[in-house]
Design an enzyme around this catalytic site. Structure first.
Site, PDB file in Angstrom:
ATOM      1  N   CYS A  12      16.629   4.539  90.889  1.00  0.00           N
ATOM      2  CA  CYS A  12      16.934   5.939  91.216  1.00  0.00           C
ATOM      3  C   CYS A  12      16.560   6.851  90.045  1.00  0.00           C
ATOM      4  CB  CYS A  12      18.421   6.066  91.556  1.00  0.00           C
ATOM      5  SG  CYS A  12      19.014   7.759  91.715  1.00  0.00           S
ATOM      6  N   CYS A  34      19.183   9.441  88.993  1.00  0.00           N
ATOM      7  CA  CYS A  34      20.304   8.786  88.307  1.00  0.00           C
ATOM      8  C   CYS A  34      20.040   8.703  86.812  1.00  0.00           C
ATOM      9  CB  CYS A  34      20.517   7.375  88.852  1.00  0.00           C
ATOM     10  SG  CYS A  34      21.012   7.290  90.587  1.00  0.00           S
TER      11      CYS A  34
END
Length: 312
Positions: free
Chosen positions: A71, A74
């Site tokens: 991700c 993230c």
């Protein structure tokens, strides 16, 4: 807490299952397994969630960062949260959950209705409150955390701040108007189109509204970095110092990672080292990044002086 989820049932069920109860200290203990992010950051697993989050939240608020290695956003939000947790110095703890390595917690997150990461939940006194969904620059994350804890204090869930402590940003500000609230709510749920429409409505009413300008700039930055891999982008920028578009993408990554001064310095250097259209592109992008911070922010003031020096 309005909208909170009681984790007590989950904790009770976990205690009945062999191997689910974490080993080590309980609610009053120090952070048991610090992550690389520092003393106040802990990596949490399926096995340690109840001890490190649910029990610990009885004595100190815990923000839970659900993330995954694949991700990109993230990787932008994580370092910001870690920095702010260490700045808070124990006023709250950051618990990081890799949803790929901990499928039970990943499934639990989906049961809460969360379909995307990064996702951050606040856990206080065993109550879980959905908090952030999606990445944002450091100033917006810092403000959101300040507002969260101020709201918890007003509800009596947290004690008042110690005498002499700086009040949270916006604590004494008047209630936001409906359009501003709509914009902020859209940002919180990751609705970039809705947020931009609301911020543009504010700008139509007041073209000099600084909050609306910051909001539009944030939405545009978020859209630009959605498809970028932070590590790869920065590596490419290091390998191609003369490629202005590559430097622009790297500056965007640094902005969402909270590295504002590095982003500004990068683009000032690009202005200084280029000419013509490339120089103009670097200059205009730098000016657009200034809109993400208040105009009197010392980092903006310093970067403006550096830009003037590079241009003349």
């Amino acid at each position: 807490m309005h909208g909170a989820i009681d984790l007590g049932a989950r904790q009770s069920a976990a205690r009945k299952q062999p191997g689910r109860q974490a080993q080590g200290g309980g609610a009053g203990a120090g952070v048991g397994a610090p992550a690389a992010g520092g003393q106040y950051v802990v990596d949490v697993t399926d096995q340690t969630f109840n001890t490190e989050v649910v029990e610990r939240s009885q004595s100190v608020p815990v923000l839970v960062d659900f993330w995954a290695e694949w991700c990109g956003p993230c990787k932008q939000l994580g370092p910001i949260l870690e920095k702010l947790a260490n700045e808070a110095a124990g006023k709250w703890i950051l618990a990081k959950v890799d949803i790929d390595a901990n499928p039970q917690l990943g499934a639990y997150m989906q049961q809460m209705g969360v379909r995307g990461i990064p996702f951050v939940a606040a856990v206080v006194a065993g109550q879980l409150l959905p908090f952030l969904n999606g990445a944002a620059p450091e100033p917006q994350v810092r403000q959101a955390i300040d507002q969260l804890f101020e709201a918890l204090r007003k509800e009596g869930i947290l004690p008042d701040a110690p005498e002499g402590e700086q009040p949270a940003a916006g604590a004494d500000a008047p209630m936001a108007d409906p359009v501003t609230q709509r914009a902020e709510d859209a940002l919180q749920r990751g609705d970039l189109d809705g947020a931009k429409a609301a911020f543009e409505e504010l700008l139509a009413a007041d073209p000099r509204n600084p909050q609306a300008k910051q909001g539009v700039a944030l939405v545009e930055l978020s859209r630009r970095v959605e498809s970028l891999d932070p590590d790869r982008t920065l590596q490419e920028a290091a390998a191609k110092p003369g490629d202005v578009q590559t430097q622009i993408r790297a500056a965007d990554v640094e902005m969402v990672s909270g590295l504002m001064e590095q982003a500004f310095d990068r683009l000032v250097s690009a202005v200084r080292a280029t000419a013509g259209d490339d120089r103009d592109a670097a200059r205009k992008h730098l000016l657009s990044l200034f809109d993400l911070l208040p105009p009197d922010d010392p980092r903006v003031t310093k970067a403006r002086r550096s830009l003037q020096s590079a241009l003349f």
